[in-house]
Scaffold this motif. Structure first.
Motif, PDB file in Angstrom:
ATOM      1  N   ARG A 205       0.920  -1.286   0.087  1.00 36.56           N
ATOM      2  CA  ARG A 205      -0.098   0.087  -0.032  1.00 36.56           C
ATOM      3  C   ARG A 205       0.850   1.277  -0.125  1.00 36.56           C
ATOM      4  N   LEU A 206       1.765   1.363   0.838  1.00 35.28           N
ATOM      5  CA  LEU A 206       2.613   2.486   0.734  1.00 35.28           C
ATOM      6  C   LEU A 206       3.367   2.627  -0.439  1.00 35.28           C
ATOM      7  N   VAL A 207       4.101   1.870  -0.969  1.00 35.17           N
ATOM      8  CA  VAL A 207       4.809   1.735  -2.291  1.00 35.17           C
ATOM      9  C   VAL A 207       4.023   2.129  -3.371  1.00 35.17           C
ATOM     10  N   LYS A 208       2.486   1.763  -3.497  1.00 35.43           N
ATOM     11  CA  LYS A 208       1.588   2.132  -4.513  1.00 35.43           C
ATOM     12  C   LYS A 208       1.464   3.657  -3.984  1.00 35.43           C
ATOM     13  N   GLN A 209       1.052   3.972  -3.075  1.00 33.17           N
ATOM     14  CA  GLN A 209       0.747   5.503  -2.656  1.00 33.17           C
ATOM     15  C   GLN A 209       1.769   6.532  -2.806  1.00 33.17           C
ATOM     16  N   SER A 210       3.041   6.060  -2.888  1.00 34.65           N
ATOM     17  CA  SER A 210       4.223   6.831  -2.954  1.00 34.65           C
ATOM     18  C   SER A 210       4.138   7.198  -4.484  1.00 34.65           C
ATOM     19  N   GLY A 211       3.671   6.524  -5.419  1.00 37.88           N
ATOM     20  CA  GLY A 211       3.955   6.839  -7.016  1.00 37.88           C
ATOM     21  C   GLY A 211       5.123   6.955  -7.365  1.00 37.88           C
ATOM     22  N   CYS A 212       6.090   6.281  -6.854  1.00 36.09           N
ATOM     23  CA  CYS A 212       7.406   6.316  -7.224  1.00 36.09           C
ATOM     24  C   CYS A 212       7.656   5.265  -8.077  1.00 36.09           C
ATOM     25  N   ALA A 213       8.136   5.359  -9.529  1.00 36.96           N
ATOM     26  CA  ALA A 213       8.385   4.340 -10.383  1.00 36.96           C
ATOM     27  C   ALA A 213       9.695   3.623  -9.800  1.00 36.96           C
ATOM     28  N   ASN A 214      10.501   4.237  -9.189  1.00 37.66           N
ATOM     29  CA  ASN A 214      11.714   3.377  -8.620  1.00 37.66           C
ATOM     30  C   ASN A 214      11.368   2.617  -7.241  1.00 37.66           C
ATOM     31  N   ALA A 215      10.418   2.563  -6.972  1.00 36.43           N
ATOM     32  CA  ALA A 215      10.014   1.949  -5.667  1.00 36.43           C
ATOM     33  C   ALA A 215       9.544   0.557  -5.593  1.00 36.43           C
ATOM     34  N   SER A 216       9.814  -0.289  -4.779  1.00 41.45           N
ATOM     35  CA  SER A 216       9.251  -1.786  -4.929  1.00 41.45           C
ATOM     36  C   SER A 216       9.279  -2.296  -3.251  1.00 41.45           C
ATOM     37  N   VAL A 217       8.748  -3.529  -3.324  1.00 41.26           N
ATOM     38  CA  VAL A 217       8.510  -4.113  -1.903  1.00 41.26           C
ATOM     39  C   VAL A 217       9.416  -5.407  -1.772  1.00 41.26           C
ATOM     40  N   LEU A 218      10.158  -5.462  -0.680  1.00 37.51           N
ATOM     41  CA  LEU A 218      10.951  -6.579  -0.456  1.00 37.51           C
ATOM     42  C   LEU A 218      10.414  -7.644   0.482  1.00 37.51           C
ATOM     43  N   ILE A 219      10.170  -8.827   0.023  1.00 35.54           N
ATOM     44  CA  ILE A 219       9.749  -9.891   0.873  1.00 35.54           C
ATOM     45  C   ILE A 219      11.006 -10.545   1.424  1.00 35.54           C
TER      46      ILE A 219
END
Length: 272
Positions: free
Chosen positions: A153-167
């Motif tokens: 949710r946070l990554v989506k809300q950031s709207g940053c193209a260079n953002a991702s989620v680490l599992i």
């Protein structure tokens, strides 16, 4: 048509006593083609004080060994947003990550207010973008970003193209995550994952969870986590980093621990 082999990375925490130059050599000798370098950690997390944030002899030796071995840097670790520390990006961190040729920088948040985490994360992504770096947000049940759903949710809300989620397999499990949850998240948010195993019993208190994460992990296949299902649920092309610090094997040479980690990952992927 066979699937391409997954790229495997050796996370620094698996052999944290190895200096960054030693990490490069150990990883190469064990069979890894990628590494994660822990260039910085906030005080109190037990990391040796490697002098790599700047044009230092250790940085130059690390760069030389990367060039000699052909090993590349998957990620540089790790940043943490602390509510009492307004500046969460140490001087030189992003510059050194770029100089090392890293693809990603990793961040966690201890901010209790989600809006503050979002603000700081967006700022980090913008600053990292100028260095050609991507930013991975890691979640853990004892941090301000507790679950996969929170991080996505946070990554989506950031709207940053260079953002991702680490599992991270341990944090995912300890936060109540199961492999089936991954299907509910946009697959493009996953760029790589960290893999380890663990005992079935979940520590009840935050200090015990933290201790497990730092020194109580197991190699893939030595514990009870559903790693085959987790790997199958993740995008097929993303690299996997083994992050499995285990205090019971800490006295072994770093190369032996790295070799064991490589064998365990190959076995997990069916290539033993």
């Amino acid at each position: 048509m066979s699937m391409p082999a997954r790229e495997l990375s050796l996370a620094h925490l698996s052999v944290l006593d190895a200096t960054p130059p030693e990490l490069v050599s150990v990883a190469a000798a064990a069979g890894f083609r990628k590494i994660g370098i822990r260039a910085y950690a906030t005080p109190g997390v037990g990391m040796p004080p490697y002098d790599i944030l700047g044009d230092t002899p250790m940085l130059r030796e690390t760069l030389a060994r990367l060039a000699d071995t052909g090993v590349s840097v998957l990620d540089v670790e790790f940043l943490r947003f602390e509510p009492e520390i307004a500046q969460g990006i140490p001087e030189g961190f992003l510059e050194i990550a770029a100089r090392l040729g890293a693809q990603y920088v990793l961040v966690m948040s201890a901010e209790p207010v989600e809006a503050r985490t979002l603000e700081r994360f967006g700022d980090l992504c913008e600053r990292a973008r100028h260095f050609g770096l991507n930013v991975c947000l890691e979640f853990a049940i004892y941090t301000g970003v507790k679950t996969l759903a929170d991080a996505a949710r946070l990554v989506k809300q950031s709207g940053c193209a260079n953002a991702s989620v680490l599992i991270d397999a341990l944090h995912f499990s300890r936060s109540g995550g199961v492999p089936g949850d991954i299907a509910g998240v946009d697959a493009s948010l996953f760029k790589y994952a960290q893999i380890c195993d663990a005992v079935a019993a979940i520590p009840a208190e935050a200090p015990d969870l933290i201790r497990e994460a730092r020194t109580g992990r197991l190699l893939p296949g030595d514990g009870a986590l559903p790693l085959h299902e987790l790997v199958a649920a993740l995008p097929a092309a993303i690299p996997l980093a083994v992050e499995a610090p285990d205090r019971t094997t800490a006295a072994l040479p770093a190369l032996e621990r790295a070799r064991r980690a490589y064998r365990a990952m190959k076995a997990l992927l069916g290539g033993a």
